[in-house]
Design a protein around this motif. Structure first.
Motif, PDB file in Angstrom:
ATOM      1  N   LEU A   8      40.847 -28.168 -24.455  1.00 50.73           N
ATOM      2  CA  LEU A   8      41.221 -28.036 -22.984  1.00 50.73           C
ATOM      3  C   LEU A   8      42.374 -27.578 -22.207  1.00 50.73           C
ATOM      4  CD1 LEU A   8      39.326 -28.129 -20.189  1.00 50.73           C
ATOM      5  CD2 LEU A   8      40.227 -30.510 -20.082  1.00 50.73           C
ATOM      6  N   MET A   9      42.424 -26.333 -21.408  1.00 49.95           N
ATOM      7  CA  MET A   9      43.396 -25.343 -20.626  1.00 49.95           C
ATOM      8  C   MET A   9      44.477 -24.817 -21.766  1.00 49.95           C
ATOM      9  SD  MET A   9      42.429 -25.803 -17.845  1.00 49.95           S
ATOM     10  CE  MET A   9      43.823 -25.101 -17.310  1.00 49.95           C
ATOM     11  N   VAL A  22      40.053 -22.819 -22.443  1.00 49.05           N
ATOM     12  CA  VAL A  22      40.006 -23.267 -21.790  1.00 49.05           C
ATOM     13  C   VAL A  22      39.810 -23.433 -20.926  1.00 49.05           C
ATOM     14  CG1 VAL A  22      38.241 -25.055 -23.576  1.00 49.05           C
ATOM     15  CG2 VAL A  22      39.694 -22.790 -24.871  1.00 49.05           C
ATOM     16  N   VAL A  23      38.273 -23.806 -19.673  1.00 50.52           N
ATOM     17  CA  VAL A  23      38.750 -24.470 -18.313  1.00 50.52           C
ATOM     18  C   VAL A  23      37.818 -25.696 -18.847  1.00 50.52           C
ATOM     19  CG1 VAL A  23      38.315 -24.391 -16.317  1.00 50.52           C
ATOM     20  CG2 VAL A  23      38.612 -21.612 -17.684  1.00 50.52           C
ATOM     21  N   ARG A  24      37.001 -25.547 -19.534  1.00 44.59           N
ATOM     22  CA  ARG A  24      35.674 -27.176 -19.480  1.00 44.59           C
ATOM     23  C   ARG A  24      34.738 -27.425 -20.052  1.00 44.59           C
ATOM     24  NH1 ARG A  24      31.393 -26.963 -14.158  1.00 44.59           N
ATOM     25  NH2 ARG A  24      33.753 -27.246 -13.561  1.00 44.59           N
ATOM     26  N   LEU A  25      35.166 -28.309 -20.726  1.00 43.10           N
ATOM     27  CA  LEU A  25      34.066 -28.404 -22.037  1.00 43.10           C
ATOM     28  C   LEU A  25      33.204 -29.803 -21.528  1.00 43.10           C
ATOM     29  CD1 LEU A  25      37.299 -29.012 -24.643  1.00 43.10           C
ATOM     30  CD2 LEU A  25      35.676 -27.283 -24.230  1.00 43.10           C
ATOM     31  N   GLY A  28      28.161 -29.734 -24.610  1.00 46.42           N
ATOM     32  CA  GLY A  28      28.222 -28.990 -25.941  1.00 46.42           C
ATOM     33  C   GLY A  28      28.618 -27.941 -25.064  1.00 46.42           C
ATOM     34  N   GLN A  29      28.709 -27.309 -23.998  1.00 42.41           N
ATOM     35  CA  GLN A  29      28.960 -26.331 -23.123  1.00 42.41           C
ATOM     36  C   GLN A  29      30.805 -25.704 -23.596  1.00 42.41           C
ATOM     37  OE1 GLN A  29      26.890 -25.232 -20.065  1.00 42.41           O
ATOM     38  NE2 GLN A  29      24.868 -24.201 -20.928  1.00 42.41           N
ATOM     39  N   VAL A  30      30.637 -24.790 -23.647  1.00 42.24           N
ATOM     40  CA  VAL A  30      32.110 -24.396 -23.478  1.00 42.24           C
ATOM     41  C   VAL A  30      32.380 -23.290 -21.938  1.00 42.24           C
ATOM     42  CG1 VAL A  30      34.747 -23.574 -24.330  1.00 42.24           C
ATOM     43  CG2 VAL A  30      33.092 -25.159 -25.612  1.00 42.24           C
ATOM     44  N   ARG A  31      33.586 -23.438 -21.251  1.00 39.93           N
ATOM     45  CA  ARG A  31      33.821 -22.544 -20.175  1.00 39.93           C
ATOM     46  C   ARG A  31      34.917 -22.292 -19.995  1.00 39.93           C
ATOM     47  NH1 ARG A  31      31.779 -23.113 -14.266  1.00 39.93           N
ATOM     48  NH2 ARG A  31      29.652 -23.644 -15.352  1.00 39.93           N
ATOM     49  N   ARG A 100      39.279 -13.834  -8.671  1.00 40.94           N
ATOM     50  CA  ARG A 100      41.057 -13.601  -8.918  1.00 40.94           C
ATOM     51  C   ARG A 100      41.343 -15.326  -8.305  1.00 40.94           C
ATOM     52  NH1 ARG A 100      42.171 -10.607 -12.682  1.00 40.94           N
ATOM     53  NH2 ARG A 100      41.163  -8.379 -12.516  1.00 40.94           N
ATOM     54  N   GLY A 101      42.590 -15.254  -8.694  1.00 37.25           N
ATOM     55  CA  GLY A 101      43.184 -16.291  -8.329  1.00 37.25           C
ATOM     56  C   GLY A 101      43.001 -17.950  -9.034  1.00 37.25           C
ATOM     57  N   PRO A 102      43.366 -18.946  -8.542  1.00 37.95           N
ATOM     58  CA  PRO A 102      42.589 -20.479  -9.130  1.00 37.95           C
ATOM     59  C   PRO A 102      41.095 -21.008  -9.291  1.00 37.95           C
ATOM     60  CG  PRO A 102      43.589 -20.765  -6.645  1.00 37.95           C
ATOM     61  CD  PRO A 102      43.786 -19.206  -6.522  1.00 37.95           C
ATOM     62  N   SER A 103      41.179 -21.310 -10.457  1.00 35.88           N
ATOM     63  CA  SER A 103      39.557 -21.878 -10.468  1.00 35.88           C
ATOM     64  C   SER A 103      39.644 -23.199  -9.305  1.00 35.88           C
ATOM     65  CB  SER A 103      39.233 -21.899 -11.528  1.00 35.88           C
ATOM     66  OG  SER A 103      40.225 -23.023 -11.950  1.00 35.88           O
ATOM     67  N   ARG A 104      38.528 -23.170  -9.558  1.00 30.87           N
ATOM     68  CA  ARG A 104      38.026 -24.371  -8.580  1.00 30.87           C
ATOM     69  C   ARG A 104      38.218 -25.363  -9.592  1.00 30.87           C
ATOM     70  NH1 ARG A 104      33.170 -21.650  -5.194  1.00 30.87           N
ATOM     71  NH2 ARG A 104      34.261 -20.419  -4.387  1.00 30.87           N
TER      72      ARG A 104
END
Length: 104
Positions: A8-9, A22-25, A28-31, A100-104
């Motif tokens: 993560l990250m 890697v923003v989120r786990l 079983g999914q990877v964002r 664009r910019g920071p993610s939520r």
């Protein structure tokens, strides 16, 4: 194919101007977050008809080398520099979303 393990990250860089994070786990999914120049198109494989059937490995591709006496072709200007030559992109669901910019 290069296969990497990332937590993560953690990030990976493709060339000088593309960064994948890697923003989120979750279940079983990877964002993934992809930071790339606007002129580079990022499309999910299932939405691109020429790539929907599968990816052709680099070793399976065939190239024909130019004849030794043939002059080298001139490199055209990048499409970003010549908007009149930029190909029209088909309107696909979700294809126009670029944050664009920071993610939520």
């Amino acid at each position: 194919m290069l296969v990497l393990t990332r937590k993560l990250m953690e990030r990976l860089y493709i060339g000088d101007d593309i960064c994948v994070t890697v923003v989120r786990l979750e279940g079983g999914q990877v964002r993934l977050g992809i930071d790339a120049p606007r002129h580079i198109s990022i499309v999910r494989a299932e939405l691109d008809p020429k790539r929907a059937e599968g990816f052709e490995p680099r070793a399976a591709r065939t190239t024909i080398a130019p004849a030794p006496h043939a002059p080298a072709p001139l490199a055209p200007a990048p499409l970003a520099a010549r908007p009149e030559l930029r190909p029209a992109r088909p309107e696909l669901p979700g294809s126009g979303i670029r944050r664009r910019g920071p993610s939520r």
